[in-house]
Design a protein around this motif. Structure first.
Motif, PDB file in Angstrom:
ATOM      1  N   ARG A 106      11.436   6.102  -5.418  1.00  0.00           N
ATOM      2  CA  ARG A 106      12.366   5.348  -4.576  1.00  0.00           C
ATOM      3  C   ARG A 106      11.683   4.139  -3.946  1.00  0.00           C
ATOM      4  O   ARG A 106      12.241   3.040  -3.908  1.00  0.00           O
ATOM      5  CB  ARG A 106      12.940   6.246  -3.472  1.00  0.00           C
ATOM      6  N   THR A 107      10.471   4.336  -3.446  1.00  0.00           N
ATOM      7  CA  THR A 107       9.733   3.248  -2.802  1.00  0.00           C
ATOM      8  C   THR A 107       9.395   2.153  -3.802  1.00  0.00           C
ATOM      9  O   THR A 107       9.492   0.963  -3.487  1.00  0.00           O
ATOM     10  CB  THR A 107       8.455   3.788  -2.134  1.00  0.00           C
ATOM     11  N   LEU A 108       9.005   2.528  -5.004  1.00  0.00           N
ATOM     12  CA  LEU A 108       8.705   1.533  -6.036  1.00  0.00           C
ATOM     13  C   LEU A 108       9.945   0.725  -6.406  1.00  0.00           C
ATOM     14  O   LEU A 108       9.872  -0.499  -6.591  1.00  0.00           O
ATOM     15  CB  LEU A 108       8.116   2.202  -7.278  1.00  0.00           C
ATOM     16  N   GLU A 109      11.089   1.386  -6.485  1.00  0.00           N
ATOM     17  CA  GLU A 109      12.337   0.676  -6.806  1.00  0.00           C
ATOM     18  C   GLU A 109      12.697  -0.309  -5.698  1.00  0.00           C
ATOM     19  O   GLU A 109      13.087  -1.447  -5.972  1.00  0.00           O
ATOM     20  CB  GLU A 109      13.470   1.678  -7.026  1.00  0.00           C
ATOM     21  N   ARG A 110      12.543   0.105  -4.436  1.00  0.00           N
ATOM     22  CA  ARG A 110      12.833  -0.797  -3.314  1.00  0.00           C
ATOM     23  C   ARG A 110      11.867  -1.979  -3.292  1.00  0.00           C
ATOM     24  O   ARG A 110      12.274  -3.115  -3.018  1.00  0.00           O
ATOM     25  CB  ARG A 110      12.767  -0.040  -1.990  1.00  0.00           C
ATOM     26  N   ALA A 111      10.596  -1.719  -3.548  1.00  0.00           N
ATOM     27  CA  ALA A 111       9.605  -2.800  -3.547  1.00  0.00           C
ATOM     28  C   ALA A 111       9.912  -3.805  -4.654  1.00  0.00           C
ATOM     29  O   ALA A 111       9.857  -5.022  -4.442  1.00  0.00           O
ATOM     30  CB  ALA A 111       8.198  -2.234  -3.727  1.00  0.00           C
ATOM     31  N   PRO A 146       0.846  -1.198   0.000  1.00  0.00           N
ATOM     32  CA  PRO A 146       0.000   0.000   0.000  1.00  0.00           C
ATOM     33  C   PRO A 146       0.881   1.247   0.000  1.00  0.00           C
ATOM     34  O   PRO A 146       1.848   1.329   0.758  1.00  0.00           O
ATOM     35  CB  PRO A 146      -0.790  -0.121   1.306  1.00  0.00           C
ATOM     36  N   LEU A 147       0.558   2.194  -0.856  1.00  0.00           N
ATOM     37  CA  LEU A 147       1.321   3.437  -0.943  1.00  0.00           C
ATOM     38  C   LEU A 147       0.364   4.617  -0.863  1.00  0.00           C
ATOM     39  O   LEU A 147      -0.617   4.683  -1.611  1.00  0.00           O
ATOM     40  CB  LEU A 147       2.110   3.500  -2.261  1.00  0.00           C
ATOM     41  N   PHE A 148       0.644   5.522   0.041  1.00  0.00           N
ATOM     42  CA  PHE A 148      -0.146   6.732   0.205  1.00  0.00           C
ATOM     43  C   PHE A 148       0.589   7.838  -0.545  1.00  0.00           C
ATOM     44  O   PHE A 148       1.762   8.094  -0.293  1.00  0.00           O
ATOM     45  CB  PHE A 148      -0.306   7.063   1.687  1.00  0.00           C
ATOM     46  N   VAL A 149      -0.093   8.480  -1.475  1.00  0.00           N
ATOM     47  CA  VAL A 149       0.565   9.455  -2.356  1.00  0.00           C
ATOM     48  C   VAL A 149      -0.188  10.790  -2.335  1.00  0.00           C
ATOM     49  O   VAL A 149      -1.362  10.856  -1.988  1.00  0.00           O
ATOM     50  CB  VAL A 149       0.660   8.925  -3.808  1.00  0.00           C
ATOM     51  N   HIS A 150       0.542  11.838  -2.718  1.00  0.00           N
ATOM     52  CA  HIS A 150      -0.057  13.155  -2.938  1.00  0.00           C
ATOM     53  C   HIS A 150       0.666  13.794  -4.111  1.00  0.00           C
ATOM     54  O   HIS A 150       1.668  13.274  -4.607  1.00  0.00           O
ATOM     55  CB  HIS A 150       0.000  14.009  -1.670  1.00  0.00           C
ATOM     56  N   ASP A 151       0.146  14.909  -4.581  1.00  0.00           N
ATOM     57  CA  ASP A 151       0.696  15.494  -5.805  1.00  0.00           C
ATOM     58  C   ASP A 151       1.873  16.432  -5.576  1.00  0.00           C
ATOM     59  O   ASP A 151       2.381  17.028  -6.520  1.00  0.00           O
ATOM     60  CB  ASP A 151      -0.399  16.215  -6.597  1.00  0.00           C
ATOM     61  N   GLY A 152       2.363  16.544  -4.368  1.00  0.00           N
ATOM     62  CA  GLY A 152       3.518  17.399  -4.085  1.00  0.00           C
ATOM     63  C   GLY A 152       4.828  16.698  -4.399  1.00  0.00           C
ATOM     64  O   GLY A 152       4.871  15.542  -4.800  1.00  0.00           O
ATOM     65  N   ALA A 153       5.923  17.428  -4.212  1.00  0.00           N
ATOM     66  CA  ALA A 153       7.249  16.876  -4.509  1.00  0.00           C
ATOM     67  C   ALA A 153       7.863  16.186  -3.300  1.00  0.00           C
ATOM     68  O   ALA A 153       8.599  15.214  -3.440  1.00  0.00           O
ATOM     69  CB  ALA A 153       8.171  17.989  -4.994  1.00  0.00           C
ATOM     70  N   GLU A 154       7.561  16.667  -2.089  1.00  0.00           N
ATOM     71  CA  GLU A 154       8.172  16.139  -0.864  1.00  0.00           C
ATOM     72  C   GLU A 154       7.227  15.176  -0.151  1.00  0.00           C
ATOM     73  O   GLU A 154       6.013  15.298  -0.248  1.00  0.00           O
ATOM     74  CB  GLU A 154       8.516  17.293   0.085  1.00  0.00           C
ATOM     75  N   ASP A 155       7.806  14.238   0.588  1.00  0.00           N
ATOM     76  CA  ASP A 155       7.009  13.340   1.425  1.00  0.00           C
ATOM     77  C   ASP A 155       6.469  14.121   2.620  1.00  0.00           C
ATOM     78  O   ASP A 155       7.125  15.017   3.137  1.00  0.00           O
ATOM     79  CB  ASP A 155       7.865  12.175   1.938  1.00  0.00           C
ATOM     80  N   GLU A 156       5.253  13.798   3.040  1.00  0.00           N
ATOM     81  CA  GLU A 156       4.678  14.462   4.215  1.00  0.00           C
ATOM     82  C   GLU A 156       4.105  13.411   5.161  1.00  0.00           C
ATOM     83  O   GLU A 156       3.497  12.441   4.728  1.00  0.00           O
ATOM     84  CB  GLU A 156       3.610  15.480   3.819  1.00  0.00           C
ATOM     85  N   ARG A 186       2.808  10.299   3.290  1.00  0.00           N
ATOM     86  CA  ARG A 186       2.283  10.410   1.929  1.00  0.00           C
ATOM     87  C   ARG A 186       3.483  10.699   1.042  1.00  0.00           C
ATOM     88  O   ARG A 186       4.248  11.621   1.294  1.00  0.00           O
ATOM     89  CB  ARG A 186       1.279  11.548   1.831  1.00  0.00           C
ATOM     90  N   LEU A 187       3.646   9.883   0.046  1.00  0.00           N
ATOM     91  CA  LEU A 187       4.823   9.992  -0.804  1.00  0.00           C
ATOM     92  C   LEU A 187       4.625  11.044  -1.892  1.00  0.00           C
ATOM     93  O   LEU A 187       3.578  11.092  -2.539  1.00  0.00           O
ATOM     94  CB  LEU A 187       5.112   8.640  -1.458  1.00  0.00           C
ATOM     95  N   GLY A 188       5.656  11.860  -2.075  1.00  0.00           N
ATOM     96  CA  GLY A 188       5.697  12.773  -3.200  1.00  0.00           C
ATOM     97  C   GLY A 188       6.274  12.028  -4.402  1.00  0.00           C
ATOM     98  O   GLY A 188       6.492  10.813  -4.371  1.00  0.00           O
ATOM     99  N   GLN A 189       6.557  12.752  -5.466  1.00  0.00           N
ATOM    100  CA  GLN A 189       7.031  12.123  -6.705  1.00  0.00           C
ATOM    101  C   GLN A 189       8.343  11.368  -6.508  1.00  0.00           C
ATOM    102  O   GLN A 189       8.473  10.217  -6.920  1.00  0.00           O
ATOM    103  CB  GLN A 189       7.173  13.189  -7.793  1.00  0.00           C
ATOM    104  N   ASP A 190       9.328  12.003  -5.885  1.00  0.00           N
ATOM    105  CA  ASP A 190      10.631  11.359  -5.695  1.00  0.00           C
ATOM    106  C   ASP A 190      10.534  10.176  -4.730  1.00  0.00           C
ATOM    107  O   ASP A 190      11.099   9.114  -4.966  1.00  0.00           O
ATOM    108  CB  ASP A 190      11.661  12.365  -5.174  1.00  0.00           C
ATOM    109  N   PHE A 226      -3.130   4.943  -2.730  1.00  0.00           N
ATOM    110  CA  PHE A 226      -4.150   5.640  -1.979  1.00  0.00           C
ATOM    111  C   PHE A 226      -3.835   7.139  -2.081  1.00  0.00           C
ATOM    112  O   PHE A 226      -3.008   7.656  -1.321  1.00  0.00           O
ATOM    113  CB  PHE A 226      -4.175   5.190  -0.515  1.00  0.00           C
ATOM    114  N   PRO A 227      -4.467   7.844  -3.018  1.00  0.00           N
ATOM    115  CA  PRO A 227      -4.147   9.260  -3.205  1.00  0.00           C
ATOM    116  C   PRO A 227      -4.834  10.151  -2.166  1.00  0.00           C
ATOM    117  O   PRO A 227      -5.880   9.818  -1.630  1.00  0.00           O
ATOM    118  CB  PRO A 227      -4.701   9.550  -4.600  1.00  0.00           C
ATOM    119  N   LYS A 228      -4.191  11.275  -1.882  1.00  0.00           N
ATOM    120  CA  LYS A 228      -4.795  12.291  -1.019  1.00  0.00           C
ATOM    121  C   LYS A 228      -5.750  13.098  -1.890  1.00  0.00           C
ATOM    122  O   LYS A 228      -5.354  13.651  -2.912  1.00  0.00           O
ATOM    123  CB  LYS A 228      -3.708  13.200  -0.451  1.00  0.00           C
ATOM    124  N   ILE A 229      -7.015  13.104  -1.492  1.00  0.00           N
ATOM    125  CA  ILE A 229      -7.999  13.853  -2.305  1.00  0.00           C
ATOM    126  C   ILE A 229      -8.680  14.903  -1.464  1.00  0.00           C
ATOM    127  O   ILE A 229      -8.689  14.867  -0.266  1.00  0.00           O
ATOM    128  CB  ILE A 229      -9.057  12.918  -2.926  1.00  0.00           C
TER     129      ILE A 229
END
Length: 86
Positions: free
Chosen positions: A67-72, A39-49, A59-63, A83-86
C-alpha cells in the motif's frame, strides 16, 4: 563602501551565466517528488507494528508495504530505501 544601486552600469554583468550548465548551477533550487527517497521500515510479518523508539512510525508488513509503495508511486516518488528489522 559604495551603494551598489548607485553604480552607473550600461549593461548587467552576466559572465557567470553564459552557458546552460552555468545557468543551471546559479538557478534557484527546486524540489520535486521524483527527487525524493522514501525511507521504509519493514519486517517479515504480515501486520504493521509500531516502532517504540520512533513515535508515529511503523514497521511495515507485506500488505502495508505494498500500500505504501502504491501511494509513493502515485505521489511521484520514484525511489525507496528499505530498513529491515534484523
Amino acid at each position: 563602501m559604495s551603494d551598489p544601486a548607485a553604480l552607473d552600469l550600461t549593461a548587467r554583468p552576466r559572465r557567470n551565466r553564459r552557458s546552460a550548465a552555468l545557468r543551471a548551477l546559479a538557478r534557484e533550487t527546486t524540489l520535486r517528488a521524483d527527487e525524493l527517497i522514501q525511507p521504509l521500515f519493514v519486517h517479515d510479518g504480515a501486520e504493521d507494528e509500531p516502532i517504540g523508539a520512533m513515535p508515529g512510525q511503523v514497521r511495515l508488513g507485506q500488505d502495508g508495504l505494498l500500500r505504501t509503495l502504491e501511494r509513493a508511486e502515485a505521489a511521484g516518488v520514484r525511489a525507496v530505501a528499505l530498513f529491515p528489522k534484523i
